[in-house]
Design an enzyme around this catalytic site. Structure first.
Site, PDB file in Angstrom:
ATOM      1  N   ASP A   1       1.047  -1.267   0.148  1.00 53.13           N
ATOM      2  CA  ASP A   1       0.053   0.036  -0.146  1.00 53.13           C
ATOM      3  C   ASP A   1       0.864   1.172   0.242  1.00 53.13           C
ATOM      4  O   ASP A   1       1.689   1.589   1.053  1.00 53.13           O
ATOM      5  CB  ASP A   1      -0.772  -0.050   1.210  1.00 53.13           C
ATOM      6  CG  ASP A   1      -1.977  -1.042   1.075  1.00 53.13           C
ATOM      7  OD1 ASP A   1      -1.909  -2.075   0.422  1.00 53.13           O
ATOM      8  OD2 ASP A   1      -2.871  -0.712   2.068  1.00 53.13           O
TER       9      ASP A   1
ATOM     10  N   LYS B   1      -7.077   3.277  -3.283  1.00 53.02           N
ATOM     11  CA  LYS B   1      -7.334   3.338  -1.925  1.00 53.02           C
ATOM     12  C   LYS B   1      -7.555   4.548  -1.617  1.00 53.02           C
ATOM     13  O   LYS B   1      -6.871   5.665  -2.071  1.00 53.02           O
ATOM     14  CB  LYS B   1      -6.146   2.393  -1.206  1.00 53.02           C
ATOM     15  CG  LYS B   1      -6.607   2.555   0.452  1.00 53.02           C
ATOM     16  CD  LYS B   1      -5.313   1.911   0.920  1.00 53.02           C
ATOM     17  CE  LYS B   1      -5.511   2.144   2.668  1.00 53.02           C
ATOM     18  NZ  LYS B   1      -4.094   1.425   3.289  1.00 53.02           N
TER      19      LYS B   1
ATOM     20  N   LYS C   1     -10.297  -0.160  -2.541  1.00 56.88           N
ATOM     21  CA  LYS C   1     -10.191  -0.292  -1.151  1.00 56.88           C
ATOM     22  C   LYS C   1     -10.688   0.904  -0.376  1.00 56.88           C
ATOM     23  O   LYS C   1      -9.956   2.033  -0.521  1.00 56.88           O
ATOM     24  CB  LYS C   1      -8.600  -0.705  -0.699  1.00 56.88           C
ATOM     25  CG  LYS C   1      -8.572  -0.774   0.690  1.00 56.88           C
ATOM     26  CD  LYS C   1      -7.172  -1.294   1.216  1.00 56.88           C
ATOM     27  CE  LYS C   1      -6.771  -1.323   2.674  1.00 56.88           C
ATOM     28  NZ  LYS C   1      -5.393  -1.799   3.034  1.00 56.88           N
TER      29      LYS C   1
END
Length: 252
Positions: free
Chosen positions: A94, A159, A198
């Site tokens: 991430d 995300k 996400k």
């Protein structure tokens, strides 16, 4: 019910990222993730190797954060950090974009950074999730452009947030929105269908997870894993554990 316990668990990236967390708290977080068989555990880079040992033999993936939480490291350092995390056992990464470059619309730099980190992930068989930090992006045009860049490069996920994107108001107070319905709809609309979404930041209930799922999200970054999973068990008529949720220290 329109969900199963496994479906809920496999949407969750259990977050143990708060800067004050001790090694023991990190280890306990990994054990909790194993107990609930979530999708992944999101950990600080220094703890990746230990996490990989703790999760060995399970189906819970190891996720490390890169350039966390503000994304201001150089591209070279972010790539090196990614390489080390993958060597230590991370299979998911991430990364935080350089928000200053995004706001300055230096799209060549942003594209180069994401492409370089995604390429490094691919070398190691890992997948990349690109964190926009939407609270720092006041206009939709920035998020839309990021969606298009990520789609063109072919990253696995985009995300919403880190969980630490607090914005200082004119009154001196800090606020944080996290994963909003507006942003989740926008990201799903402007990303290629192959790019997953996400949600992270502020979603702490089963209903919140299910709403995010209905908006097109396939993962949720969360620290409230116990509360979400025990509520799912309760609704499904499965005997709930008697444990109480630990104090939230993740920022998600």
């Amino acid at each position: 019910m329109n969900f199963t316990l496994k479906e809920v668990a496999k949407m969750i990236d259990h977050s143990i990222l708060h800067p004050t967390m001790t090694d023991q708290e990190m280890e306990d977080g990994c054990k909790l993730a194993l107990e609930y068989d979530v999708a992944a555990v999101c950990v600080k880079p220094y703890f990746v190797k230990e996490t990989a040992k703790l999760l060995k033999g399970s189906k819970v993936k190891v996720c490390s954060v890169i350039g966390f939480p503000h994304g201001n490291s150089t591209i070279k350092l972010k790539v090196l950090e990614t390489r080390q995390a993958c060597k230590d056992g991370a299979t998911e990464i991430d990364m935080v974009v350089n928000c200053g470059k995004v706001l300055g619309e230096d799209w060549s730099y942003v594209r180069k950074e994401i492409k370089a980190i995604n390429k490094e992930c691919e070398k190691h068989g890992a997948i990349l999730k690109v964190i926009f930090e939407n609270d720092f992006l006041p206009e939709d045009k920035f998020k839309i452009k990021l969606c298009k860049i990520c789609s063109k490069i072919g990253v696995a996920f985009v995300k919403t947030s880190t969980g630490y994107g607090f914005v200082k108001g004119i009154d001196g107070k800090y606020s944080y929105a996290g994963a909003t319905t507006h942003d989740l709809k926008l990201m799903r609309k402007y990303c290629d269908p192959k790019v997953q979404i996400k949600a992270a930041g502020g979603i702490r209930t089963l209903d919140g997870l299910l709403e995010a799922r209905d908006l097109g999200c396939t993962r949720l970054g969360a620290s409230a894993t116990v509360a979400i999973m025990e509520e799912a068990k309760s609704r499904l008529g499965i005997a709930a554990d008697k444990k109480e949720a630990a104090e939230d220290k993740s920022g998600y």
